[in-house]
Design an enzyme around this catalytic site. Structure first.
Site, PDB file in Angstrom:
ATOM      1  N   ILE A   1       0.812  -1.145  -0.020  1.00 22.05           N
ATOM      2  CA  ILE A   1      -0.071  -0.046  -0.084  1.00 22.05           C
ATOM      3  C   ILE A   1       0.804   1.186   0.181  1.00 22.05           C
ATOM      4  O   ILE A   1       1.042   2.039   0.875  1.00 22.05           O
ATOM      5  CB  ILE A   1      -1.024   0.085   1.109  1.00 22.05           C
ATOM      6  CG1 ILE A   1      -1.543  -1.258   1.316  1.00 22.05           C
ATOM      7  CG2 ILE A   1      -1.982   1.117   1.024  1.00 22.05           C
ATOM      8  CD1 ILE A   1      -2.497  -1.287   2.473  1.00 22.05           C
ATOM      9  N   PRO A   2       1.641   1.499  -1.071  1.00 21.51           N
ATOM     10  CA  PRO A   2       2.313   2.737  -1.127  1.00 21.51           C
ATOM     11  C   PRO A   2       1.406   3.933  -1.089  1.00 21.51           C
ATOM     12  O   PRO A   2       0.249   4.007  -1.335  1.00 21.51           O
ATOM     13  CB  PRO A   2       3.124   2.648  -2.562  1.00 21.51           C
ATOM     14  CG  PRO A   2       2.273   1.320  -3.203  1.00 21.51           C
ATOM     15  CD  PRO A   2       1.484   0.616  -2.232  1.00 21.51           C
ATOM     16  N   HIS A   3       2.088   5.147  -0.482  1.00 26.54           N
ATOM     17  CA  HIS A   3       1.362   6.113  -0.257  1.00 26.54           C
ATOM     18  C   HIS A   3       2.165   7.429  -0.016  1.00 26.54           C
ATOM     19  O   HIS A   3       3.233   6.975   0.462  1.00 26.54           O
ATOM     20  CB  HIS A   3       0.313   5.930   0.888  1.00 26.54           C
ATOM     21  CG  HIS A   3       0.795   5.612   2.517  1.00 26.54           C
ATOM     22  ND1 HIS A   3       1.289   4.247   2.528  1.00 26.54           N
ATOM     23  CD2 HIS A   3       1.306   6.221   3.325  1.00 26.54           C
ATOM     24  CE1 HIS A   3       1.851   4.060   3.858  1.00 26.54           C
ATOM     25  NE2 HIS A   3       1.953   5.310   4.189  1.00 26.54           N
ATOM     26  N   GLY A   4       1.445   8.610  -0.129  1.00 31.25           N
ATOM     27  CA  GLY A   4       2.253   9.872   0.048  1.00 31.25           C
ATOM     28  C   GLY A   4       1.117  10.940   0.024  1.00 31.25           C
ATOM     29  O   GLY A   4      -0.013  10.642  -0.461  1.00 31.25           O
TER      30      GLY A   4
ATOM     31  N   VAL B   1      -2.066   5.058  -2.548  1.00 34.78           N
ATOM     32  CA  VAL B   1      -2.845   6.316  -2.206  1.00 34.78           C
ATOM     33  C   VAL B   1      -2.113   7.474  -2.145  1.00 34.78           C
ATOM     34  O   VAL B   1      -1.096   7.626  -1.578  1.00 34.78           O
ATOM     35  CB  VAL B   1      -3.480   5.728  -0.843  1.00 34.78           C
ATOM     36  CG1 VAL B   1      -4.259   7.191  -0.194  1.00 34.78           C
ATOM     37  CG2 VAL B   1      -4.095   4.549  -0.749  1.00 34.78           C
TER      38      VAL B   1
END
Length: 149
Positions: free
Chosen positions: A65-68, A103
């Site tokens: 779930i990569p997010h930034g 996300v």
């Protein structure tokens, strides 16, 4: 709150081609340049890579779930990808990742960002959902599944 509120059919990638973490992040961000031409996709990838350096967003069970956060973003955006062959993503369980939920959130809305991440995490804990996700035939199948949650 439904996941489909933050997702567009055009942001579902049923068969990722990439074999490395950085390439997967680039591949997941690429359709955002089409959907949101004003977005600096290179900057988005750099933000995601910076987050990965803090610790992998590969949480185990084949899930990442990569997010930034991005300053110029107006709303939370979710991009979904699937890799049937799996990608080495430095996951906590050291297994390749096959399910990707990217996300991106506006800098100023931390609460919403966290609620979306929590909803995705809850959804992906469900083994039946993961099986349905991985066995969906194509984009239409994935879109129907994701709209239902």
């Amino acid at each position: 709150m439904k996941l489909s509120d933050y997702l567009a059919k055009e942001l579902i990638l049923p068969e990722l081609e990439s074999a490395t973490k950085s390439d997967v992040l680039n591949e997941l961000v690429a359709p955002l340049g089409v959907q949101y031409p004003e977005m600096d996709t290179d900057h988005a990838v750099r933000v995601l890579l910076d987050r990965e350096r803090l610790g992998s967003t590969g949480i185990g069970d084949g899930i990442a779930i990569p997010h930034g956060k991005l300053e110029d973003l107006e709303k939370v955006i979710v991009v979904v990808g699937r890799s049937r062959k799996g990608v080495e993503f430095e996951a906590l369980d050291h297994a390749p990742c096959t399910i990707f939920f990217l996300v991106l959130a506006p800098e100023q809305v931390a609460g919403m960002h966290l609620r979306v991440l929590a909803q995705i995490s809850r959804l992906l804990k469900d083994e039946e959902f993961r099986k349905a996700f991985l066995s969906a035939d194509d984009l239409e199948g994935l879109w129907a599944l994701l709209k239902s949650v």
